[in-house]
Scaffold this motif. Structure first.
Motif, PDB file in Angstrom:
ATOM      1  N   VAL A  65       0.801  -1.225   0.000  1.00 50.82           N
ATOM      2  CA  VAL A  65       0.000   0.000   0.000  1.00 50.82           C
ATOM      3  C   VAL A  65       0.835   1.278   0.000  1.00 50.82           C
ATOM      4  O   VAL A  65       0.322   2.344  -0.328  1.00 50.82           O
ATOM      5  N   VAL A  66       2.102   1.198   0.408  1.00 51.12           N
ATOM      6  CA  VAL A  66       2.950   2.383   0.494  1.00 51.12           C
ATOM      7  C   VAL A  66       3.950   2.356  -0.657  1.00 51.12           C
ATOM      8  O   VAL A  66       4.349   1.310  -1.122  1.00 51.12           O
ATOM      9  N   GLY A  67       4.358   3.492  -1.066  1.00 53.70           N
ATOM     10  CA  GLY A  67       5.369   3.573  -2.115  1.00 53.70           C
ATOM     11  C   GLY A  67       4.839   4.298  -3.323  1.00 53.70           C
ATOM     12  O   GLY A  67       3.706   4.777  -3.345  1.00 53.70           O
ATOM     13  N   PRO A  68       5.662   4.368  -4.333  1.00 55.07           N
ATOM     14  CA  PRO A  68       5.223   5.071  -5.548  1.00 55.07           C
ATOM     15  C   PRO A  68       4.034   4.359  -6.198  1.00 55.07           C
ATOM     16  O   PRO A  68       3.928   3.141  -6.154  1.00 55.07           O
ATOM     17  N   GLN A  69       3.164   5.128  -6.748  1.00 53.92           N
ATOM     18  CA  GLN A  69       1.996   4.572  -7.429  1.00 53.92           C
ATOM     19  C   GLN A  69       2.405   4.136  -8.835  1.00 53.92           C
ATOM     20  O   GLN A  69       2.411   4.916  -9.768  1.00 53.92           O
ATOM     21  N   TRP A  70       2.798   2.871  -8.928  1.00 59.99           N
ATOM     22  CA  TRP A  70       3.204   2.331 -10.200  1.00 59.99           C
ATOM     23  C   TRP A  70       1.972   2.012 -11.031  1.00 59.99           C
ATOM     24  O   TRP A  70       0.890   1.770 -10.513  1.00 59.99           O
ATOM     25  N   SER A  71       2.169   1.969 -12.308  1.00 57.30           N
ATOM     26  CA  SER A  71       1.048   1.642 -13.192  1.00 57.30           C
ATOM     27  C   SER A  71       0.670   0.173 -13.002  1.00 57.30           C
ATOM     28  O   SER A  71       1.403  -0.593 -12.405  1.00 57.30           O
ATOM     29  N   GLY A  72      -0.456  -0.214 -13.539  1.00 57.28           N
ATOM     30  CA  GLY A  72      -0.957  -1.581 -13.377  1.00 57.28           C
ATOM     31  C   GLY A  72      -0.347  -2.563 -14.344  1.00 57.28           C
ATOM     32  O   GLY A  72      -0.990  -3.543 -14.684  1.00 57.28           O
ATOM     33  N   SER A  73       0.851  -2.351 -14.785  1.00 53.74           N
ATOM     34  CA  SER A  73       1.467  -3.256 -15.752  1.00 53.74           C
ATOM     35  C   SER A  73       2.159  -4.419 -15.042  1.00 53.74           C
ATOM     36  O   SER A  73       2.351  -4.413 -13.832  1.00 53.74           O
ATOM     37  N   ALA A  74       2.551  -5.382 -15.825  1.00 52.47           N
ATOM     38  CA  ALA A  74       3.270  -6.534 -15.291  1.00 52.47           C
ATOM     39  C   ALA A  74       4.642  -6.131 -14.765  1.00 52.47           C
ATOM     40  O   ALA A  74       5.132  -6.688 -13.782  1.00 52.47           O
TER      41      ALA A  74
END
Length: 155
Positions: A65-74
């Motif tokens: 839940v914490v950290g950079p908001q990465w995209s939903g990619s593999a």
């Protein structure tokens, strides 16, 4: 992270933590005997591995839940798993250090008792040697006598 990726990340992380915990437990159970000298539930391995699981699950939950908001990619999922594996490696090494320290303490204690047994020519002493207090006999006096029978506990 989309819900599907979050669920996948948590499942993969849980499986990795449980597998690593079993590896730690089995290795520690063999190297750290219990208080009765045998393997089993009395071993120091169980509490140490329990703390390992709690820390690893906490790292997994925080990383999900914490950290950079990465995209939903593999690639984002693989990146989070990679960061988790690196943090898990640190937790694993710390757990091994605790287990090694505990094992080393047991080895030193056993060698000390062997050396004492060789020096005294018999079994190692388990009771501490206490110099008797004047006025009392025995190895373990309960209290020291009053000074001139005027101690603080007199009425």
């Amino acid at each position: 992270m989309p819900d599907n990726d979050l669920t996948g990340f948590l499942i993969i992380g849980l499986v990795i933590v449980l597998a690593d915990g079993q590896v730690l437990y089995r290795g520690a159970r063999q190297s750290l005997p219990g208080p009765d000298g045998g393997e089993g539930t009395g071993s120091m391995a169980w509490p140490v591995v329990t703390v390992f699981h709690l820390v690893a699950f906490g790292v997994l939950a925080l990383l999900s839940v914490v950290g950079p908001q990465w995209s939903g990619s593999a690639s984002a999922l693989v990146g989070r798993i990679g960061v988790f594996l690196l943090l898990l490696a640190v937790v694993h090494v710390l757990t091994l250090a605790v287990l090694a320290r505990s094992r080393q303490d047991r080895i030193v204690e056993a060698r000390f008792q062997e050396r004492e047994a060789e020096r005294t020519g018999g079994e190692p002493l388990t009771d501490p040697t206490v110099t008797p207090v004047p006025g009392q006999e025995g190895r373990a006096p309960e209290v020291s006598p009053d000074l001139g029978h005027h101690g603080p506990y007199r009425a």
